[in-house]
Scaffold this active site. Structure first.
Site, PDB file in Angstrom:
ATOM      1  N   GLU A   1       0.833  -1.208   0.000  1.00  0.00           N
ATOM      2  CA  GLU A   1       0.000   0.000   0.000  1.00  0.00           C
ATOM      3  C   GLU A   1       0.866   1.256   0.000  1.00  0.00           C
ATOM      4  O   GLU A   1       1.833   1.350   0.740  1.00  0.00           O
ATOM      5  CB  GLU A   1      -0.907  -0.021   1.241  1.00  0.00           C
ATOM      6  CG  GLU A   1      -1.838   1.166   1.334  1.00  0.00           C
ATOM      7  CD  GLU A   1      -2.886   1.002   2.434  1.00  0.00           C
ATOM      8  OE1 GLU A   1      -3.490  -0.085   2.547  1.00  0.00           O
ATOM      9  OE2 GLU A   1      -3.076   1.965   3.189  1.00  0.00           O
TER      10      GLU A   1
ATOM     11  N   HIS B   1      -7.893   3.171  -3.625  1.00  0.00           N
ATOM     12  CA  HIS B   1      -8.846   3.150  -2.521  1.00  0.00           C
ATOM     13  C   HIS B   1      -9.918   4.179  -2.872  1.00  0.00           C
ATOM     14  O   HIS B   1      -9.629   5.184  -3.520  1.00  0.00           O
ATOM     15  CB  HIS B   1      -8.182   3.577  -1.205  1.00  0.00           C
ATOM     16  CG  HIS B   1      -7.166   2.601  -0.704  1.00  0.00           C
ATOM     17  ND1 HIS B   1      -6.876   2.458   0.643  1.00  0.00           N
ATOM     18  CD2 HIS B   1      -6.369   1.724  -1.354  1.00  0.00           C
ATOM     19  CE1 HIS B   1      -5.934   1.534   0.783  1.00  0.00           C
ATOM     20  NE2 HIS B   1      -5.605   1.078  -0.404  1.00  0.00           N
TER      21      HIS B   1
ATOM     22  N   ASP C   1     -12.424   8.003   6.678  1.00  0.00           N
ATOM     23  CA  ASP C   1     -12.374   8.694   7.961  1.00  0.00           C
ATOM     24  C   ASP C   1     -13.268   9.920   7.880  1.00  0.00           C
ATOM     25  O   ASP C   1     -13.202  10.679   6.915  1.00  0.00           O
ATOM     26  CB  ASP C   1     -10.933   9.096   8.290  1.00  0.00           C
ATOM     27  CG  ASP C   1     -10.112   7.876   8.719  1.00  0.00           C
ATOM     28  OD1 ASP C   1     -10.667   7.046   9.470  1.00  0.00           O
ATOM     29  OD2 ASP C   1      -8.956   7.752   8.293  1.00  0.00           O
TER      30      ASP C   1
ATOM     31  N   ARG D   1     -21.588  -8.264   6.338  1.00  0.00           N
ATOM     32  CA  ARG D   1     -22.453  -7.533   5.414  1.00  0.00           C
ATOM     33  C   ARG D   1     -21.663  -7.087   4.184  1.00  0.00           C
ATOM     34  O   ARG D   1     -22.143  -7.135   3.059  1.00  0.00           O
ATOM     35  CB  ARG D   1     -23.051  -6.323   6.144  1.00  0.00           C
ATOM     36  CG  ARG D   1     -24.081  -5.535   5.367  1.00  0.00           C
ATOM     37  CD  ARG D   1     -24.960  -4.661   6.259  1.00  0.00           C
ATOM     38  NE  ARG D   1     -24.176  -3.934   7.249  1.00  0.00           N
ATOM     39  CZ  ARG D   1     -24.513  -3.798   8.515  1.00  0.00           C
ATOM     40  NH1 ARG D   1     -25.627  -4.320   8.956  1.00  0.00           N
ATOM     41  NH2 ARG D   1     -23.752  -3.127   9.343  1.00  0.00           N
TER      42      ARG D   1
END
Ligand code: FAD
Length: 285
Positions: free
Chosen positions: A18, A78, A110, A161
């Protein structure tokens, strides 16, 4: 023995890396040096984070595109639901798909201070993405519980979920207590989450910053770690070696526990990640 096990691994592991979009020319140089150093380890994919502040989306998109073009690696942006309407998100997803991007890390994001809009959860974003195109979707999970979750169980149900909504891969928040990851993996299995729970590995070179972050992230810093970094505030060289040692110990235990896929929070650096991958058996192709 553990050493024999590591020897037997023979590089039979999958890694992903990442990065974050660089803000300055200097940071850009560092990022590219890292990408070129790490690409030979043939990561399954690399991902690029995304912040909601203006301009960041384009930076994420540009970095992802350049990585793809210059290295041929699979690069995944992302994407978060913060500060965007569903219509805008659909447009972004369509643009990504049209430019050949097939993998996305889908997040709520966030929440900025004083955020007024209704929250668009990761599960909402996955449904939206599924509607646009058959992306390969990764989502976030929290072995030590997301700080806003009502309970551990509610958080686990949320992960279920997300997988049920169509997420194919799960990447965890970083952690230092391997037991909490292993327990979490068991709990995921027991609730019927069949995706691999890929541990997110953060080699810690800046312990002070980690301490500051720990309250917001809800990630436990075990007391042995305080001890390890004691007296090293002005000694980055030793801190780096300690960071490599800690992360190496972690991945060896994880590997012995059957983990084959590892996601590295590189912070755009290559040295530690490369070392740890090497010890795990990864070699330039
Ligand atoms: P969600 O899965 O939507 O969950 C958020 C919280 O809400 C949880 O507490 C959950 O239990 C709860 N919840 C979920 N659905 C509901 C509901 N319907 N009703 C009530 N509560 C609900 N942030 C960025 O801004 N950019 C990035 O690039 C980025 N990359 C990340 C990569 C990884 C691998 C990880 C682990 C985190 C990353 N983050 C990033 C941080 C992430 O955005 C935050 O942790 C965020 O607070 C939660 O995102 P999520 O996708 O896990 O949210």
């Amino acid at each position: 023995t553990l050493n024999q096990h590591i020897a037997d691994l023979n590089g039979n592991i999958n890694v992903s890396f990442e990065f974050f979009p660089p803000k300055t020319e200097k940071m850009e140089e560092t990022l590219w040096a890292s990408i070129h150093r790490l690409k030979v380890l043939k990561p399954k994919f690399v991902s690029v984070t995304y912040g909601a502040n203006s301009g960041e989306r384009d930076r994420t998109h540009n970095v992802v595109k350049s990585i793809k073009q210059e290295t041929g690696l699979e690069a995944a942006p992302h994407l978060t639901g913060i500060d965007a309407t569903p219509e805008q998100l659909r447009q972004i997803a369509q643009d990504y798909w049209d430019s050949g991007i097939r993998r996305i890390v889908a997040l709520r994001g966030d929440v900025p201070a004083n955020y007024q809009r209704e929250l668009f959860y990761a599960s909402d974003l996955i449904e939206l993405l599924r509607d646009v195109a058959p992306f390969d979707i990764s989502v976030a999970a929290y072995p030590e519980i997301h700080p806003e979750a009502k309970s551990a169980q509610a958080d686990l149900i949320n992960l279920k979920r997300k997988v049920d909504a169509g997420a194919n891969h799960v990447i965890t928040q970083f952690f230092f207590d391997v037991e909490s990851y292993l327990r979490f993996r068991d709990r995921c299995a027991s609730i019927g989450i069949d995706a691999e729970i890929v541990p997110g590995i953060l080699p810690v070179t800046n312990f002070k910053q980690l301490q500051k972050m720990s309250a917001v992230t809800n990630v436990k810093i075990p007391s042995w770690m305080n001890k390890m970094y004691e007296g090293l505030d002005n000694d980055p060289t030793t801190r780096n070696l300690v960071a490599a040692s800690i992360a190496t110990d972690m991945v060896r235990v994880l590997s012995r526990e059957g983990v084959n896929d590892f996601h590295f929070y590189t912070l755009n650096r290559s040295e530690l990640t490369y070392t740890i991958c090497h010890i795990l058996g990864a070699r330039p192709a």
